[in-house]
Design a protein around this motif. Structure first.
Motif, PDB file in Angstrom:
ATOM      1  N   PHE A 412       0.883  -1.322  -0.087  1.00 55.13           N
ATOM      2  CA  PHE A 412      -0.074   0.046  -0.067  1.00 55.13           C
ATOM      3  C   PHE A 412       0.820   1.317  -0.023  1.00 55.13           C
ATOM      4  CE2 PHE A 412      -3.449   2.682   0.831  1.00 55.13           C
ATOM      5  CZ  PHE A 412      -4.723   1.711   0.699  1.00 55.13           C
ATOM      6  N   ALA A 413       1.754   1.252   0.914  1.00 55.15           N
ATOM      7  CA  ALA A 413       2.590   2.376   0.955  1.00 55.15           C
ATOM      8  C   ALA A 413       3.473   2.874  -0.254  1.00 55.15           C
ATOM      9  CB  ALA A 413       3.819   2.318   2.165  1.00 55.15           C
ATOM     10  N   ARG A 414       4.034   1.445  -0.842  1.00 55.86           N
ATOM     11  CA  ARG A 414       4.451   1.804  -2.192  1.00 55.86           C
ATOM     12  C   ARG A 414       3.499   2.470  -3.186  1.00 55.86           C
ATOM     13  NH1 ARG A 414       5.716  -3.706  -4.166  1.00 55.86           N
ATOM     14  NH2 ARG A 414       3.921  -3.585  -5.396  1.00 55.86           N
ATOM     15  N   GLU A 415       2.427   1.760  -3.368  1.00 54.77           N
ATOM     16  CA  GLU A 415       1.300   2.312  -4.400  1.00 54.77           C
ATOM     17  C   GLU A 415       1.084   3.837  -4.074  1.00 54.77           C
ATOM     18  OE1 GLU A 415       1.004   0.662  -7.206  1.00 54.77           O
ATOM     19  OE2 GLU A 415       2.224  -0.862  -6.224  1.00 54.77           O
ATOM     20  N   MET A 416       1.134   4.193  -2.986  1.00 56.23           N
ATOM     21  CA  MET A 416       0.495   5.514  -2.543  1.00 56.23           C
ATOM     22  C   MET A 416       1.713   6.639  -2.730  1.00 56.23           C
ATOM     23  SD  MET A 416      -2.321   5.249  -1.901  1.00 56.23           S
ATOM     24  CE  MET A 416      -2.609   6.911  -1.823  1.00 56.23           C
ATOM     25  N   GLU A 417       2.833   5.833  -2.494  1.00 56.35           N
ATOM     26  CA  GLU A 417       3.959   6.907  -2.597  1.00 56.35           C
ATOM     27  C   GLU A 417       4.098   7.441  -4.094  1.00 56.35           C
ATOM     28  OE1 GLU A 417       5.541   9.072  -0.669  1.00 56.35           O
ATOM     29  OE2 GLU A 417       7.194   8.546  -2.021  1.00 56.35           O
ATOM     30  N   ALA A 418       3.726   6.592  -5.153  1.00 50.18           N
ATOM     31  CA  ALA A 418       3.604   7.088  -6.403  1.00 50.18           C
ATOM     32  C   ALA A 418       2.817   8.102  -6.780  1.00 50.18           C
ATOM     33  CB  ALA A 418       3.306   5.799  -7.106  1.00 50.18           C
ATOM     34  N   ASP A 419       2.059   8.426  -5.707  1.00 54.58           N
ATOM     35  CA  ASP A 419       1.043   9.664  -5.871  1.00 54.58           C
ATOM     36  C   ASP A 419      -0.001   9.239  -7.102  1.00 54.58           C
ATOM     37  OD1 ASP A 419       0.042  12.129  -5.226  1.00 54.58           O
ATOM     38  OD2 ASP A 419       1.410  13.422  -6.317  1.00 54.58           O
ATOM     39  N   PRO A 420      -0.712   8.414  -7.000  1.00 51.72           N
ATOM     40  CA  PRO A 420      -1.663   8.271  -7.989  1.00 51.72           C
ATOM     41  C   PRO A 420      -2.744   9.143  -8.215  1.00 51.72           C
ATOM     42  CG  PRO A 420      -2.070   6.801  -6.401  1.00 51.72           C
ATOM     43  CD  PRO A 420      -1.040   7.358  -5.974  1.00 51.72           C
ATOM     44  N   ASP A 421      -3.383   9.156  -9.555  1.00 53.16           N
ATOM     45  CA  ASP A 421      -4.629   9.826  -9.861  1.00 53.16           C
ATOM     46  C   ASP A 421      -5.477   8.531  -9.571  1.00 53.16           C
ATOM     47  OD1 ASP A 421      -3.834  12.505 -10.934  1.00 53.16           O
ATOM     48  OD2 ASP A 421      -2.634  11.300 -12.097  1.00 53.16           O
ATOM     49  N   LEU A 422      -5.333   7.239  -9.819  1.00 52.86           N
ATOM     50  CA  LEU A 422      -6.276   6.339  -9.631  1.00 52.86           C
ATOM     51  C   LEU A 422      -5.687   5.158  -8.910  1.00 52.86           C
ATOM     52  CD1 LEU A 422      -8.928   5.069 -10.652  1.00 52.86           C
ATOM     53  CD2 LEU A 422      -7.735   3.880 -12.449  1.00 52.86           C
ATOM     54  N   LEU A 423      -6.396   4.981  -7.744  1.00 54.89           N
ATOM     55  CA  LEU A 423      -5.749   3.511  -7.137  1.00 54.89           C
ATOM     56  C   LEU A 423      -6.755   2.483  -7.450  1.00 54.89           C
ATOM     57  CD1 LEU A 423      -3.985   2.304  -4.860  1.00 54.89           C
ATOM     58  CD2 LEU A 423      -5.846   3.257  -3.324  1.00 54.89           C
ATOM     59  N   ILE A 424      -6.198   1.570  -7.946  1.00 52.87           N
ATOM     60  CA  ILE A 424      -7.098   0.331  -8.216  1.00 52.87           C
ATOM     61  C   ILE A 424      -6.562  -0.600  -6.958  1.00 52.87           C
ATOM     62  CG2 ILE A 424      -7.151  -1.793  -9.516  1.00 52.87           C
ATOM     63  CD1 ILE A 424      -6.072  -0.049 -11.917  1.00 52.87           C
ATOM     64  N   ALA A 425      -7.715  -0.947  -5.923  1.00 56.62           N
ATOM     65  CA  ALA A 425      -7.207  -1.816  -4.765  1.00 56.62           C
ATOM     66  C   ALA A 425      -8.170  -3.090  -5.053  1.00 56.62           C
ATOM     67  CB  ALA A 425      -7.648  -1.153  -3.486  1.00 56.62           C
ATOM     68  N   ALA A 426      -7.635  -4.311  -5.111  1.00 54.17           N
ATOM     69  CA  ALA A 426      -8.097  -5.495  -5.184  1.00 54.17           C
ATOM     70  C   ALA A 426      -8.025  -6.297  -4.139  1.00 54.17           C
ATOM     71  CB  ALA A 426      -7.626  -6.491  -6.518  1.00 54.17           C
ATOM     72  N   GLN A 427      -8.846  -6.479  -3.482  1.00 52.83           N
ATOM     73  CA  GLN A 427      -9.113  -7.614  -2.142  1.00 52.83           C
ATOM     74  C   GLN A 427      -8.093  -6.821  -1.224  1.00 52.83           C
ATOM     75  OE1 GLN A 427     -11.599  -9.130  -2.269  1.00 52.83           O
ATOM     76  NE2 GLN A 427     -11.431 -10.101  -4.393  1.00 52.83           N
ATOM     77  N   PRO A 428      -7.949  -5.664  -1.037  1.00 54.35           N
ATOM     78  CA  PRO A 428      -6.979  -4.754  -0.400  1.00 54.35           C
ATOM     79  C   PRO A 428      -6.712  -5.292   1.230  1.00 54.35           C
ATOM     80  CG  PRO A 428      -8.765  -3.375  -0.307  1.00 54.35           C
ATOM     81  CD  PRO A 428      -9.070  -4.616  -1.232  1.00 54.35           C
ATOM     82  N   THR A 429      -7.770  -6.085   1.791  1.00 59.10           N
ATOM     83  CA  THR A 429      -7.466  -6.322   3.181  1.00 59.10           C
ATOM     84  C   THR A 429      -7.697  -7.793   3.407  1.00 59.10           C
ATOM     85  OG1 THR A 429     -10.158  -5.785   3.705  1.00 59.10           O
ATOM     86  CG2 THR A 429      -8.610  -4.093   4.021  1.00 59.10           C
ATOM     87  N   ARG A 430      -7.751  -8.711   2.340  1.00 61.54           N
ATOM     88  CA  ARG A 430      -7.788 -10.047   2.568  1.00 61.54           C
ATOM     89  C   ARG A 430      -6.416 -10.758   3.433  1.00 61.54           C
ATOM     90  NH1 ARG A 430      -8.871 -13.641  -2.602  1.00 61.54           N
ATOM     91  NH2 ARG A 430     -10.671 -12.721  -1.928  1.00 61.54           N
ATOM     92  N   GLY A 431      -6.923 -11.275   4.333  1.00 61.70           N
ATOM     93  CA  GLY A 431      -6.019 -11.950   5.345  1.00 61.70           C
ATOM     94  C   GLY A 431      -5.430 -11.176   6.135  1.00 61.70           C
ATOM     95  N   VAL A 432      -6.053  -9.736   6.516  1.00 61.91           N
ATOM     96  CA  VAL A 432      -5.400  -8.905   7.135  1.00 61.91           C
ATOM     97  C   VAL A 432      -6.205  -8.615   8.581  1.00 61.91           C
ATOM     98  CG1 VAL A 432      -5.388  -6.207   7.280  1.00 61.91           C
ATOM     99  CG2 VAL A 432      -4.516  -7.606   5.234  1.00 61.91           C
ATOM    100  N   ASP A 433      -5.567  -8.457   9.593  1.00 67.06           N
ATOM    101  CA  ASP A 433      -6.293  -8.333  10.876  1.00 67.06           C
ATOM    102  C   ASP A 433      -7.273  -7.286  11.009  1.00 67.06           C
ATOM    103  OD1 ASP A 433      -4.956  -6.422  12.829  1.00 67.06           O
ATOM    104  OD2 ASP A 433      -3.383  -7.567  11.496  1.00 67.06           O
ATOM    105  N   ILE A 434      -8.068  -7.022  11.958  1.00 64.71           N
ATOM    106  CA  ILE A 434      -8.759  -5.593  12.119  1.00 64.71           C
ATOM    107  C   ILE A 434      -8.246  -4.746  12.400  1.00 64.71           C
ATOM    108  CG2 ILE A 434     -10.768  -4.854  13.642  1.00 64.71           C
ATOM    109  CD1 ILE A 434     -11.607  -7.524  14.417  1.00 64.71           C
ATOM    110  N   GLY A 435      -7.115  -4.581  13.040  1.00 64.21           N
ATOM    111  CA  GLY A 435      -6.376  -3.276  13.065  1.00 64.21           C
ATOM    112  C   GLY A 435      -5.991  -2.698  11.707  1.00 64.21           C
ATOM    113  N   ALA A 436      -5.214  -3.482  11.063  1.00 69.12           N
ATOM    114  CA  ALA A 436      -4.577  -3.276   9.849  1.00 69.12           C
ATOM    115  C   ALA A 436      -5.676  -2.928   8.751  1.00 69.12           C
ATOM    116  CB  ALA A 436      -3.844  -4.392   9.192  1.00 69.12           C
TER     117      ALA A 436
END
Ligand SMILES: Nc1ncnc2c1ncn2[C@@H]1O[C@H](COP(=O)(O)OP(=O)(O)O)[C@@H](O)[C@H]1O
Ligand SMILES: [Mg+2]
Length: 510
Positions: A412-436
């Protein structure tokens, strides 16, 4: 029933991290223990010690009442412990049969007795309803099938204790239900099971008792009959979880993405997208809901440039980019968090830092005349880790040492650092705990609030509902319905997800 496993006062230290701090747990024959906690809580480390991948620094492990030192996975297997890892440990180029019998093949006159092996495996497959094709190569299997092979492998080695490290993180809801049935059956046959998960619904459904961990410590140890999901999530994150995120009022700007009548084939050459059209504006999150396997993957691939459509156009910031490749699209301001982060989004054997800069190491100011500025790169990666809450002592650690949620934050950090006009997020929280999940959701809304577009694909309907300004429902490669935020609830959307109904159709009352 006898106590199968006791881990008593276990501590494990890594440089800069106390992974386990005086942790105790136990599980009996015919019992399922749920081990839950946020990413980085220390769950996998506990289980890696039980499976002999590493030894505790302090504390004692007992098996059926007897103190043991488990110095290798081989020893663990001999002692009757089996483990299904978070990231499968199978050999992709070998067949299912070869993987299962690896190192434990029956022989006859010095030759491997495949017939006997197959018979034994068939019996396991029948007893536990775990069908797989023994002659297929492992790389050809789906994730769910690979997991079945891992379970069969453990049972073939006659495991009396079975550890499953986040087994459902990679499964579809149907596969998950099947796995839970298998676990119930194993339990009824007396197997002791330790089941790691983030999903409280599963914990409540299947476990007998629960140990909650946070930051290396046990924050709760209770019988499932005394537990409720709210209490458990409090123990996991140490505070109430906030799933409603403040957002700016909805004021969509110009279109950043236009998808026009896209047609595409899937890997097997069958139609996957049958004329999909929609747009994403600046300042909005467009969520694609749907049961997995209805063209969402192909849609993301077509938009990001990985899959060449057979028809239609992709317009990005007013320009036709249909013929452009992934890198060209990236460089013009499209970011992508891929669905399968281990396969496509990251290099687990490289450092966190290298992963953070994967797509820009060749750019200024980090690279001048072909020479990398290591100091600048390290400073950048440390800052990113801080901003994106990646839990690690140093970004020079290998990405593979991180828990799933922390890996996802790195991507996520890497993709955001690129300062995108469009963010495509596919299953961004799969396998991720509640806090994250909470922190990733906040970041997605930040992208939207800073007047950029987000295309979100998720199998989690809760996630779609809580984040999206507009919701599109996909079924068999087509958009069945579109809703504005708040216009439809979970049940309404589910009807369109199953193809039972379509907007504008004869049976539509709208
Ligand atoms: N081999 C290792 N070397 C260094 N640190 C590690 C290693 N394995 C795990 N850690 C660290 O120990 C902590 C607990 O990790 P882990 O047991 O994987 O948590 P969980 O499985 O609960 O997500 C994390 O901070 C993680 O970065
Ligand atoms: Mg883990």
């Amino acid at each position: 029933m006898a106590v199968a496993v006791e881990m008593l006062n276990i501590s494990k230290f890594f440089p800069g991290v106390v992974a386990n701090d005086n942790v105790s747990l136990s599980v009996g024959e015919g019992e399922i223990l749920g081990l839950i906690g946020e990413n980085g809580a220390g769950k996998s480390t506990m289980m890696n010690m039980l499976y002999g991948m590493m030894e505790p620094d302090l504390g004692v492990i007992k098996l059926f009442g007897k103190e043991v030192r488990i110095q290798s996975p081989n020893m663990a297997i001999k002692l009757g412990i089996g483990m299904v890892h978070q990231h499968f440990m199978l050999m992709p180029n070998l067949s299912v049969l070869q993987n299962i019998i690896l190192g434990k093949a029956p022989t006859k006159k010095g030759l491997i007795d495949t017939k006997e092996a197959k018979e034994k495996i068939r019996e396991i497959m029948d007893t536990y309803d775990l069908p797989v094709d023994l002659d297929e190569k492992v790389y050809q299997l789906s994730v769910g099938e690979k997991q079945r092979v891992e379970i069969i492998k453990a049972l073939y080695r006659e495991a009396k204790v079975l550890i499953l490290d986040e087994p459902t993180a990679v499964l579809t809801p149907t596969e998950t239900d099947k796995l839970l049935d298998v676990l119930r059956l194993l339990k009824s046959k007396g197997c002791a099971i330790i089941f790691i998960t983030h999903k409280l619904r599963e914990v409540m459904a299947i476990t007998d008792k629960i140990v909650v961990m946070r930051k290396g410590l046990v924050t709760g140890s209770l019988d499932t009959s005394e537990a409720n999901t709210e209490g458990l999530s409090d123990m996991m994150v140490g505070r109430k979880v906030n799933l409603e995120i403040d957002r700016k009022p909805y004021q969509p700007g110009e279109d950043v993405l236009e998808v026009k009548d896209i047609h595409a084939l899937n890997q097997r050459g069958l139609p996957a997208l049958n004329g999909v059209s929609f747009h994403v504006s600046r300042g909005e999150v467009v969520g694609i809901a749907g049961v997995e396997g209805n063209g969402q993957t192909e849609l993301i691939e077509a938009v990001s440039g990985m899959l060449k459509p057979t028809g239609g156009q992709i317009i990005f910031k007013g320009q036709d980019v249909t013929a452009r490749n992934v890198r060209q699209r990236r460089e013009s301001g499209m970011s992508h968090i891929p669905e399968d982060r281990l396969k496509m989004g990251s290099a687990v054997n490289c450092t966190i830092r290298d992963n953070l800069i994967l797509n820009r190491y060749y750019q200024k100011p980090y690279c001048k005349s072909g020479i990398l500025d290591n100091k600048k790169l390290h400073a950048l990666s440390e800052e990113l880790c801080k901003n994106f809450d990646v839990k690690t002592p140093d970004s020079d650690y290998k990405l593979g040492t991180l828990s799933g949620g922390n890996m996802q934050k790195v991507i996520f950090a890497r993709e955001m650092e690129a300062d995108p006009d469009l963010l495509i997020a596919a299953q961004p929280t799969r396998g991720v705990d509640i806090g994250a999940i909470e922190s990733i959701h906040h970041k997605i809304i930040e992208v939207r609030d800073s007047n950029r577009g987000v295309l979100l694909v998720s199998a989690e309907l809760d996630e779609i509902l809580s984040l999206s300004d507009r919701i599109l429902v996909m079924y068999e490669g087509e958009i069945m319905a579109e809703f504005k935020r708040g216009e439809a609830d979970e049940r309404t959307i589910a009807v369109y997800m199953t193809g039972a109904k379509r907007q504008g159709g004869d049976d539509d009352e709208k």
